[in-house]
Design an enzyme around this catalytic site. Sequence first.
Site, mmCIF file in Angstrom:
data_model
loop_
_atom_site.group_PDB
_atom_site.id
_atom_site.type_symbol
_atom_site.label_atom_id
_atom_site.label_comp_id
_atom_site.label_asym_id
_atom_site.label_seq_id
_atom_site.Cartn_x
_atom_site.Cartn_y
_atom_site.Cartn_z
ATOM 1 C CD GLN A 1 -15.812 -4.491 -5.566
ATOM 2 O OE1 GLN A 1 -15.759 -5.226 -4.601
ATOM 3 N NE2 GLN A 1 -16.811 -3.644 -5.731
ATOM 4 C CG ASN A 2 -10.228 -0.836 -4.019
ATOM 5 O OD1 ASN A 2 -11.417 -0.535 -3.993
ATOM 6 N ND2 ASN A 2 -9.642 -1.460 -3.016
ATOM 7 C CG HIS B 1 -14.648 -1.873 -10.716
ATOM 8 N ND1 HIS B 1 -15.218 -1.559 -9.492
ATOM 9 C CD2 HIS B 1 -15.447 -2.835 -11.258
ATOM 10 C CE1 HIS B 1 -16.298 -2.314 -9.302
ATOM 11 N NE2 HIS B 1 -16.450 -3.087 -10.361
ATOM 12 C CB CYS C 1 -7.642 5.812 -27.632
ATOM 13 S SG CYS C 1 -8.402 6.611 -29.074
ATOM 14 C CB CYS D 1 -7.252 3.554 -32.086
ATOM 15 S SG CYS D 1 -6.229 4.177 -30.725
ATOM 16 C CB CYS E 1 -5.169 8.705 -28.735
ATOM 17 S SG CYS E 1 -4.604 7.109 -29.357
ATOM 18 N N GLY F 1 -13.631 -5.405 2.698
ATOM 19 C CA GLY F 1 -13.985 -4.014 2.471
ATOM 20 C C GLY F 1 -14.899 -3.759 1.302
ATOM 21 C CB THR F 2 -16.292 -5.142 -1.365
ATOM 22 O OG1 THR F 2 -17.236 -4.884 -2.405
ATOM 23 C CG2 THR F 2 -16.108 -6.644 -1.201
ATOM 24 C CG ASN G 1 -17.416 -4.437 5.160
ATOM 25 O OD1 ASN G 1 -16.557 -4.001 4.392
ATOM 26 N ND2 ASN G 1 -18.634 -3.942 5.223
#
Length: 272
Positions: free
Chosen positions: A109-110, A129, A137, A140, A169, A211-212, A237
């Site tokens: 996710q990082n 993510h 852009c 386009c 862009c 860690g999530t 965790n």
Amino acid sequence: MIPKSLQTFLKQFGESQQKALFLTGAGMSAESGIPTFRGNEGYWTIGSKNYTPMEIATNYMFRQFPEKVWRWVLHYFNNVRQAKPNPGHQALATIETQLGNERFTLVTQNVDGLHLLAGNTPPNTYCIHGTLSHVRCDDCGEVHPFPQDLGHYTKNDIMPDEEWDKLACPECSELMRPHVLFFDEYYNEAYYKYESALEAAFHTDLLVVVGTTGATNLPLLIFETVLKAGKPIIAINLDDSTFTQTIEVYQQGWVIKGKSGEILPAMVRFFM
């Protein structure tokens, strides 16, 4: 640190041909000194109103105040550019080498790129993510590397026009956006490897969650997929989370509380 039952399991797993899926989140980045999006330091002011990170880092806000959103992102990116992979990142790179391409998948996710800096390979690393190493852009659809000559900016800095030009862009001259999943957007395969990540979950024999807390949709889907398949899950965790509590209720794996930068290096030798 590593329970004996888990040591035995990992040794047997390492000697097998089974597949492992590692799912990482902000806890790993925090150990490299990167503040989380949900931390208090993420608050941002536009006009007379304070916005949370979940409010400022949205497509809705980007369309209204693109330069203000970029300033928030650049402030965050300034912290990212100074960060280095920690022992947990390096351990995952070692585990990938030990297991090989066919047996190892990393879903993160990082957006900081530290996994790749540590040595994990792009084909086996799904940045669900997005990543701050690239810009995109919306007009386009082209994805480009982040401008390397863009200066370092903090919360109160004013970026001159010639610097903003670097974020235009090259194809259509529109202001590009960070190549990250904003909080009001949906996952897709083209940019965020949605189907690939779920496919890996369907075929894995082991899930290691690091860690999530399970606060976003796709990581939760991955966890539920592996859980319903009856496959073992390891959760690493600092605190209790949806993931750790579920594992303990279903007794389907191991929960190890502590820093990933200490626990993952201790696990490496058992995968050999």
